[in-house]
Scaffold this active site. Sequence first.
Site, PDB file in Angstrom:
ATOM      1  N   GLU A  50       1.006  -1.280   0.031  1.00 47.61           N
ATOM      2  CA  GLU A  50       0.222   0.031   0.018  1.00 47.61           C
ATOM      3  C   GLU A  50       0.593   0.981   0.452  1.00 47.61           C
ATOM      4  O   GLU A  50       0.542   2.122  -0.764  1.00 47.61           O
ATOM      5  CB  GLU A  50      -0.585   0.275   1.514  1.00 47.61           C
ATOM      6  CG  GLU A  50      -2.390  -1.197   0.861  1.00 47.61           C
ATOM      7  CD  GLU A  50      -2.617  -1.133   2.473  1.00 47.61           C
ATOM      8  OE1 GLU A  50      -1.994  -0.626   3.367  1.00 47.61           O
ATOM      9  OE2 GLU A  50      -3.483  -2.204   2.747  1.00 47.61           O
ATOM     10  N   SER A  55      18.784  -8.072  -8.645  1.00 49.42           N
ATOM     11  CA  SER A  55      17.821  -8.092 -10.112  1.00 49.42           C
ATOM     12  C   SER A  55      18.106  -8.949 -11.150  1.00 49.42           C
ATOM     13  O   SER A  55      16.830 -10.056 -10.975  1.00 49.42           O
ATOM     14  CB  SER A  55      17.802  -6.756 -10.496  1.00 49.42           C
ATOM     15  OG  SER A  55      16.818  -6.041  -9.636  1.00 49.42           O
ATOM     16  N   HIS A 101       3.105 -10.058  -9.172  1.00 55.84           N
ATOM     17  CA  HIS A 101       4.632 -10.865  -9.271  1.00 55.84           C
ATOM     18  C   HIS A 101       5.119  -9.084  -8.830  1.00 55.84           C
ATOM     19  O   HIS A 101       6.254  -9.532  -7.958  1.00 55.84           O
ATOM     20  CB  HIS A 101       5.095 -10.696 -10.846  1.00 55.84           C
ATOM     21  CG  HIS A 101       6.456 -10.450 -10.929  1.00 55.84           C
ATOM     22  ND1 HIS A 101       7.300  -9.431 -11.282  1.00 55.84           N
ATOM     23  CD2 HIS A 101       7.518 -11.394 -10.952  1.00 55.84           C
ATOM     24  CE1 HIS A 101       8.646 -10.045 -11.153  1.00 55.84           C
ATOM     25  NE2 HIS A 101       8.375 -11.833 -10.412  1.00 55.84           N
ATOM     26  N   SER A 102       4.730  -7.808  -9.114  1.00 60.08           N
ATOM     27  CA  SER A 102       5.487  -7.137  -8.653  1.00 60.08           C
ATOM     28  C   SER A 102       4.572  -5.765  -8.176  1.00 60.08           C
ATOM     29  O   SER A 102       3.260  -6.385  -8.898  1.00 60.08           O
ATOM     30  CB  SER A 102       6.783  -6.613  -8.880  1.00 60.08           C
ATOM     31  OG  SER A 102       6.816  -6.001 -10.179  1.00 60.08           O
TER      32      SER A 102
END
Length: 435
Positions: free
Chosen positions: A107, A193, A321-322
């Site tokens: 959030e 990443s 996923h993100s």
Amino acid sequence: MALKCGVSFMRLAQLHKTIRCLSTRTRPETINNGGSHAAFPGVKAPYTTEIKFLNEHSYEPIPIYRVLDNNGEVIDSREEPDIDNDTLLNMYRTMIQLNQMDKILYESQRQGRISFYMTNYGEEGIHVGSAAALSPSDLVFAQYREAGVLLYRGLTVTELVNQCYGNHEDPAKGRQMPVHYGSKQRNIVTISSPLATQMPQAVGAAYAFRRAGSGRVVTCFFGEGAASEGDAHAAFNFAATLNCPIILMCRNNGYAISTPTSEQYRGDGVAARGPAAGLHTVRVDGTDALAVYNAVKKARQLAVCNTPVLLEAMSYRVGHHSTSDDSSAYRSTDEIQKWTQEESPARKMRLYLERKGLWSEKQEAEQVREGREVVIRAMQRAEKEKKPNWREMLHDVYYDMPPILLKQMKQMESHLEKYKEHYPLEQYQDEENTA
């Protein structure tokens, strides 16, 4: 007559020889000068005279080991792990804390407070089950969806939140994207990443442990999407041929961003690649924390004796996923609800603890409230902290800063001096406060 008899006997002998050859043609021991197996140095296999192509249907699928059913009941009492109550409660509390952190920081990103986030819903069982079974001295190479492992190992919510906010308390000084955690003190290598880059690195670290005789084990987490990268195959091969003390832990959660497993491979998941590479292999129900615990504990016993292990934990990525992804574009709400309600790792663990008399509705409510407050307090503090001094982006790479970086730093200093009214420098640490 004698000639005719001689010819007949010769023909009879020839016929007998032909029959004998025909009757033994499929017997492998007659091939290769009496040897039944090939003498090639590249493979150990028997000979055959039958052409047979193998495919994904030639063998039974590798079974999935589990301890708990969907209602948190132990299926076979002989497989229930001997875990003390404090550890069991710590495992479940970590799950709750992780879920609260995911909810609030997700959030937070949607409100523009942080730039990026990735949740861990559906994979909590893999995190706590593996972390509880490993030794704290074992080195962990995580991907970016193992925050529960970090929490269980002692990283505080404050440390994780500071990393996501990139303030001056972040050990990486804001150089990394959010959720790219690391902790040298807890033996957790900083996350990067690109997919699968950590895999050959982890094998290299494990090989170093073996050469040093340290008795330590490396655990490398990766997703089934990462297993499609070339680095994964290299890691499997080096781990096996070098007899490295490593557990290669695949989280097969069904999707690599928007790509389902059906579009990633045709074979029997990732575990099927283990025996082919020469790795001891096991497949486990990743929604069952106790099954993961048992499997990782036994895998560690093998790994510490320099027997590398491939462990595929079957799970489901409940969240997007993100924050850059909208999973409703490629999967149905009904599919997500099924795994949220029927196959939840946290739900299974909670029901198990309730049956043992270790958990209650009251404890659940208190733990959720406390977990939420911990995250909110950490977030409020993180927002008030200043960002690292801008010079930090040029540090911590070289022991002595090379001329090219010194030149860039001087150019930046001149630029800021000339246009400082256009930069919010008051939000960044002063140089004298830089560690």
